[in-house]
Design an enzyme around this catalytic site. Structure first.
Site, PDB file in Angstrom:
ATOM      1  N   LYS A 191       0.843  -1.202   0.000  1.00  0.00           N
ATOM      2  CA  LYS A 191       0.000   0.000   0.000  1.00  0.00           C
ATOM      3  C   LYS A 191       0.875   1.247   0.000  1.00  0.00           C
ATOM      4  O   LYS A 191       0.609   2.215  -0.713  1.00  0.00           O
ATOM      5  CB  LYS A 191      -0.906   0.008   1.232  1.00  0.00           C
ATOM      6  CG  LYS A 191      -1.798   1.246   1.326  1.00  0.00           C
ATOM      7  CD  LYS A 191      -2.447   1.400   2.678  1.00  0.00           C
ATOM      8  CE  LYS A 191      -1.485   2.018   3.672  1.00  0.00           C
ATOM      9  NZ  LYS A 191      -2.126   2.446   4.930  1.00  0.00           N
ATOM     10  N   ASN A 192       1.933   1.228   0.816  1.00  0.00           N
ATOM     11  CA  ASN A 192       2.787   2.408   0.952  1.00  0.00           C
ATOM     12  C   ASN A 192       3.590   2.715  -0.309  1.00  0.00           C
ATOM     13  O   ASN A 192       4.084   3.828  -0.474  1.00  0.00           O
ATOM     14  CB  ASN A 192       3.730   2.249   2.143  1.00  0.00           C
ATOM     15  CG  ASN A 192       2.993   2.314   3.471  1.00  0.00           C
ATOM     16  OD1 ASN A 192       1.899   2.873   3.557  1.00  0.00           O
ATOM     17  ND2 ASN A 192       3.574   1.737   4.506  1.00  0.00           N
TER      18      ASN A 192
ATOM     19  N   ARG B 140      -3.964   9.915   5.114  1.00  0.00           N
ATOM     20  CA  ARG B 140      -2.825  10.819   5.287  1.00  0.00           C
ATOM     21  C   ARG B 140      -2.047  11.033   3.989  1.00  0.00           C
ATOM     22  O   ARG B 140      -1.545  12.115   3.715  1.00  0.00           O
ATOM     23  CB  ARG B 140      -1.870  10.248   6.335  1.00  0.00           C
ATOM     24  CG  ARG B 140      -2.020  10.836   7.704  1.00  0.00           C
ATOM     25  CD  ARG B 140      -0.865  10.459   8.587  1.00  0.00           C
ATOM     26  NE  ARG B 140      -0.570   9.035   8.607  1.00  0.00           N
ATOM     27  CZ  ARG B 140       0.636   8.509   8.501  1.00  0.00           C
ATOM     28  NH1 ARG B 140       1.685   9.278   8.335  1.00  0.00           N
ATOM     29  NH2 ARG B 140       0.814   7.208   8.563  1.00  0.00           N
TER      30      ARG B 140
ATOM     31  N   CYS C   8      -5.898  17.821   9.882  1.00  0.00           N
ATOM     32  CA  CYS C   8      -5.080  17.962  11.098  1.00  0.00           C
ATOM     33  C   CYS C   8      -4.427  19.336  11.169  1.00  0.00           C
ATOM     34  O   CYS C   8      -4.180  19.971  10.160  1.00  0.00           O
ATOM     35  CB  CYS C   8      -4.009  16.876  11.158  1.00  0.00           C
ATOM     36  SG  CYS C   8      -2.669  17.088   9.980  1.00  0.00           S
TER      37      CYS C   8
ATOM     38  N   LYS D 130      14.387  16.478   9.447  1.00  0.00           N
ATOM     39  CA  LYS D 130      14.054  15.168  10.031  1.00  0.00           C
ATOM     40  C   LYS D 130      13.800  14.216   8.879  1.00  0.00           C
ATOM     41  O   LYS D 130      13.354  14.630   7.808  1.00  0.00           O
ATOM     42  CB  LYS D 130      12.785  15.266  10.880  1.00  0.00           C
ATOM     43  CG  LYS D 130      13.000  15.800  12.271  1.00  0.00           C
ATOM     44  CD  LYS D 130      11.802  15.422  13.138  1.00  0.00           C
ATOM     45  CE  LYS D 130      10.977  16.634  13.471  1.00  0.00           C
ATOM     46  NZ  LYS D 130       9.760  16.318  14.195  1.00  0.00           N
TER      47      LYS D 130
ATOM     48  N   SER E 287      11.717  11.889   6.793  1.00  0.00           N
ATOM     49  CA  SER E 287      10.280  11.724   6.585  1.00  0.00           C
ATOM     50  C   SER E 287      10.031  11.018   5.264  1.00  0.00           C
ATOM     51  O   SER E 287      10.471  11.490   4.211  1.00  0.00           O
ATOM     52  CB  SER E 287       9.591  13.095   6.579  1.00  0.00           C
ATOM     53  OG  SER E 287       8.303  13.011   5.997  1.00  0.00           O
ATOM     54  N   VAL E 288       9.333   9.893   5.322  1.00  0.00           N
ATOM     55  CA  VAL E 288       9.017   9.143   4.101  1.00  0.00           C
ATOM     56  C   VAL E 288       8.137   9.992   3.184  1.00  0.00           C
ATOM     57  O   VAL E 288       8.431  10.178   2.006  1.00  0.00           O
ATOM     58  CB  VAL E 288       8.314   7.810   4.434  1.00  0.00           C
ATOM     59  CG1 VAL E 288       7.866   7.107   3.153  1.00  0.00           C
ATOM     60  CG2 VAL E 288       9.242   6.902   5.213  1.00  0.00           C
TER      61      VAL E 288
END
Length: 216
Positions: free
Chosen positions: A4-5, A76, A100, A145, A147-148
């Site tokens: 999925k990712n 997301r 968010c 940082k 982050s994918v």
């Protein structure tokens, strides 16, 4: 089954090309259905063959640059359409993931990198409003940082930016390699130059491709 990712950023990146794309080994999960629906909503022609776990996408016309909250509230990864929409159409209005507050998820890493590439960005009523009247431009970006999502979004955006983009402190997950493999198939120029370093050369002449998603 397929990852999925890996599927979600690859689907988002199809916004860049007007050629027919076939994605195979797609997992039958809600987020993938939602991303396919999002692409359809903004104007892509999407054929999701669930029996064959295959999605065919063809952007036959100009896409809308608005990704609404009702589709992104459960997903997301929806923010991944921000990079390609902004890079290709020079404007985008995309809901914050799940509506968010900025900072509760590291969406700020995506936005800060796009600002370095020349984007003007403001947050209002739960939406990201982004514009780059002269288009995005390549530059050097070091993620503060790892982050994918930010790595994926900026790789995709940089494929359509003017000149060379140097990304540093990138994420290393397997889905990023799969995204790079797909983008290379459609004609993007991407080169790994170190463990966490990626160089991207802007390229707007893209082509058709068939791609099989990596296993989860």
């Amino acid at each position: 089954s397929g990852s999925k990712n890996a599927t979600l950023p690859i689907l988002a990146s199809t916004i860049l090309t007007n050629k027919k794309i076939t994605i195979k080994n797609v997992p039958l999960v809600k987020d993938v259905e939602t991303m396919a629906k999002l692409l359809s909503t903004i104007g892509s022609t999407v054929n999701f063959n669930k029996k064959e776990k295959k999605i065919e996408i063809h952007n036959k016309k100009l896409l809308k640059t608005y990704a609404p909250y009702h589709l992104l509230k459960t997903m997301r990864a929806g923010v991944l359409v921000l990079g390609p929409l902004l890079a290709k159409y020079k404007t985008a209005k995309v809901s914050l993931p799940g509506g968010c507050a900025i900072g509760s998820r590291p969406v700020n890493l995506h936005l800060d990198a796009l600002k370095k590439m020349g984007a003007k960005i403001k947050i209002k009523d739960g939406y990201i409003f982004a514009s780059a009247k002269k288009g995005l431009r390549g530059c050097r970006i070091k993620f503060p940082k790892i982050s994918v999502g930010a790595t994926e979004n900026i790789i995709i955006a940089a494929c359509f930016a003017k000149g060379k983009t140097k990304l540093r402190n990138c994420a290393l997950e397997p889905e990023i390699n799969d995204l790079i493999d797909f983008l290379k198939k459609i004609g993007c120029k991407i080169k790994r130059v170190g463990k966490r370093s990626i160089n991207i050369f802007g390229e707007k002449k893209l082509k058709s491709a068939v791609h099989k998603i990596i296993p989860d």
